[in-house]
Design a protein around this motif. Sequence first.
Motif, PDB file in Angstrom:
ATOM      1  N   VAL A 131       0.824  -0.919  -0.039  1.00 52.55           N
ATOM      2  CA  VAL A 131       0.092   0.643   0.239  1.00 52.55           C
ATOM      3  C   VAL A 131       1.250   1.317   0.110  1.00 52.55           C
ATOM      4  O   VAL A 131       1.740   1.107   0.828  1.00 52.55           O
ATOM      5  N   THR A 132       0.506   1.986  -0.820  1.00 55.98           N
ATOM      6  CA  THR A 132       1.537   3.529  -0.600  1.00 55.98           C
ATOM      7  C   THR A 132       0.493   4.734  -0.727  1.00 55.98           C
ATOM      8  O   THR A 132      -0.875   4.670  -0.537  1.00 55.98           O
ATOM      9  N   VAL A 133       0.905   6.553  -0.886  1.00 53.33           N
ATOM     10  CA  VAL A 133       0.436   7.112  -0.593  1.00 53.33           C
ATOM     11  C   VAL A 133      -0.077   7.785  -1.943  1.00 53.33           C
ATOM     12  O   VAL A 133       0.739   8.562  -2.398  1.00 53.33           O
ATOM     13  N   GLY A 134      -1.046   6.813  -2.577  1.00 50.67           N
ATOM     14  CA  GLY A 134      -1.452   7.563  -3.972  1.00 50.67           C
ATOM     15  C   GLY A 134      -0.395   6.442  -4.923  1.00 50.67           C
ATOM     16  O   GLY A 134       0.586   6.228  -5.032  1.00 50.67           O
ATOM     17  N   ALA A 135      -1.552   6.131  -6.372  1.00 49.47           N
ATOM     18  CA  ALA A 135      -0.426   5.857  -7.103  1.00 49.47           C
ATOM     19  C   ALA A 135       0.620   6.256  -7.605  1.00 49.47           C
ATOM     20  O   ALA A 135       1.822   6.418  -8.367  1.00 49.47           O
ATOM     21  N   GLN A 136       1.075   8.041  -7.494  1.00 49.05           N
ATOM     22  CA  GLN A 136       2.001   8.769  -7.765  1.00 49.05           C
ATOM     23  C   GLN A 136       3.489   7.686  -7.473  1.00 49.05           C
ATOM     24  O   GLN A 136       4.541   8.283  -7.745  1.00 49.05           O
ATOM     25  N   HIS A 137       3.185   8.065  -5.888  1.00 49.55           N
ATOM     26  CA  HIS A 137       4.062   7.707  -5.146  1.00 49.55           C
ATOM     27  C   HIS A 137       4.552   6.188  -5.491  1.00 49.55           C
ATOM     28  O   HIS A 137       5.841   5.901  -5.321  1.00 49.55           O
ATOM     29  N   ALA A 138       3.331   5.606  -5.856  1.00 51.07           N
ATOM     30  CA  ALA A 138       4.090   4.020  -6.028  1.00 51.07           C
ATOM     31  C   ALA A 138       4.448   3.833  -7.583  1.00 51.07           C
ATOM     32  O   ALA A 138       5.832   3.154  -8.050  1.00 51.07           O
ATOM     33  N   ILE A 139       4.343   5.401  -8.455  1.00 53.36           N
ATOM     34  CA  ILE A 139       5.983   5.235  -9.689  1.00 53.36           C
ATOM     35  C   ILE A 139       6.693   5.796  -9.512  1.00 53.36           C
ATOM     36  O   ILE A 139       7.515   4.937  -9.390  1.00 53.36           O
ATOM     37  N   ALA A 140       7.167   6.381  -8.634  1.00 51.78           N
ATOM     38  CA  ALA A 140       7.809   7.340  -8.383  1.00 51.78           C
ATOM     39  C   ALA A 140       9.055   6.162  -7.108  1.00 51.78           C
ATOM     40  O   ALA A 140      10.456   6.027  -7.423  1.00 51.78           O
TER      41      ALA A 140
END
Length: 479
Positions: A174-183
Amino acid sequence: MSTLQPGVASVSSRALGVLLDSWRASSGPGYLALAERIRLLVLDGRLPVGTRLPSERELAAHLGVSRTTVAASYAALRDGGHLVSVRGSGSVVRLPARVTLPRPESTEGLLDLTKATLPAVEGVAEAAVLAAGRLGAYLETSGYDLVGRPVLREVIAERYRRRGLETHPDQILVTVGAQHAIALLARVLVSRGDRAVVEAPGYPHAFEALRLAGARLAPVSVTVDDGWDESSLLQTLRRTSPPVAYLMPDFHNPTGATMPADQRRRVLEAAAAEGTVVIADETMAELVIDEGAAGPGPMASYGPAVLIGSAGKSLWGGLRIGWIRAERPLVERLVRARSAGDLGTPVLEQLLTAELLGDFDRIKEERRLQLRRGRDRLVTGLREAFPSWTVPSPSGGLTTWAGLGAPVSSQLALAARREGLLLAAGPVFGVDGAFERFLRIPFSYPDADTDRTVEALARAWDRLGTVASPQAPLLASVV
Ligand SMILES: Cc1ncc(COP(=O)(O)O)c(C=O)c1O
């Protein structure tokens, strides 16, 4: 052709010429048109702050204008705070201490269409009360964690299983939004100088995250009508053997294209042969508008792929919850690398998301009706107002990628600001300034905003006058 990347300290006349494209078409004095255009490039982030512009002499020679014109443009940019002369470094782009956009002529506030977002689904406040009721069990803990609460990981895994992909909660981070996942994926999988395959047009913040990790982007074309340029995609994979390819196979942002099952198989096979990790961003996958338009299921059902999901579009962006689905060893690597950037996802938002995902079938239907209404209203309005445009009616997602028939997207975006609209010009979605013939327009806003968008665009379009004539020069629509 050289492209602009953060960390690249200067832009050549040639590269700037590409970005400027049809700047001359603006009405008014030439030097102001040039200055306005450069200013838009700065505001859009296409000329990163700190970039050195070519000398007046070089740019004048390249553009075929007098040196006085360029000198006057640079002076106007300096006056507005967008350029500073640094001894020994020439003219360097910067942003004024406070960015002041041209004041809209209407007295209303600006309508920000640079974000394709939706209001919260019904029931968020009620779910928040339920989630708060469960919080007691976590108050003895730190309240944040690197991998995600088991309850949410299980609910997310269950959603994949319902989409036909066997998934264990251990495969979810689990991440802080998908943008965080991409980064996070970019940081772990990309080393400085590596190639990364991306789509053009594509999602600009993914470009930024990959570049920040050191990637050199290798763009592959996607169009509304034909989807992915498969031969180019396969060739690029074979030629560059990139460690990652970032794709949006479902309701691609901004074109709305969805990749067919067979193509998914072929792409994943070619990527696996090169050792390329395919990152499939499925942020839009569940935003299905038309009956039967859902994609053929998660990318990882067709071969090895890392999946990214988000609660941001389907539930509410304010939750800031996203996730990665990957094999366990990669999940473990990501968890180990994560602390350098953030220390975890807050528990309350996770509990709230788990509550809402439990009711996802109702939510999908609510979103479908909302998006169908928004899409039909926007597409009908645009088609009536702009008969010369090509306005696609996508069967899912949040935006239409309108073809303007002339390379005037940046000018239109600039004119639209004066009408109270903030729009991301087409080139924002490219890696090197192409897509001046396109404009991404979201249909995820309430009716009144959609109507206002069409009306304001019509006024802005009128301002462009003859620029929009069919005789305007053609620019290659894809990179
Ligand atoms: C394709 C795509 N991926 C990721 C994101 C970021 O999503 P989140 O709000 O979950 O960070 C967006 C947001 O617009 C998007 O369009």
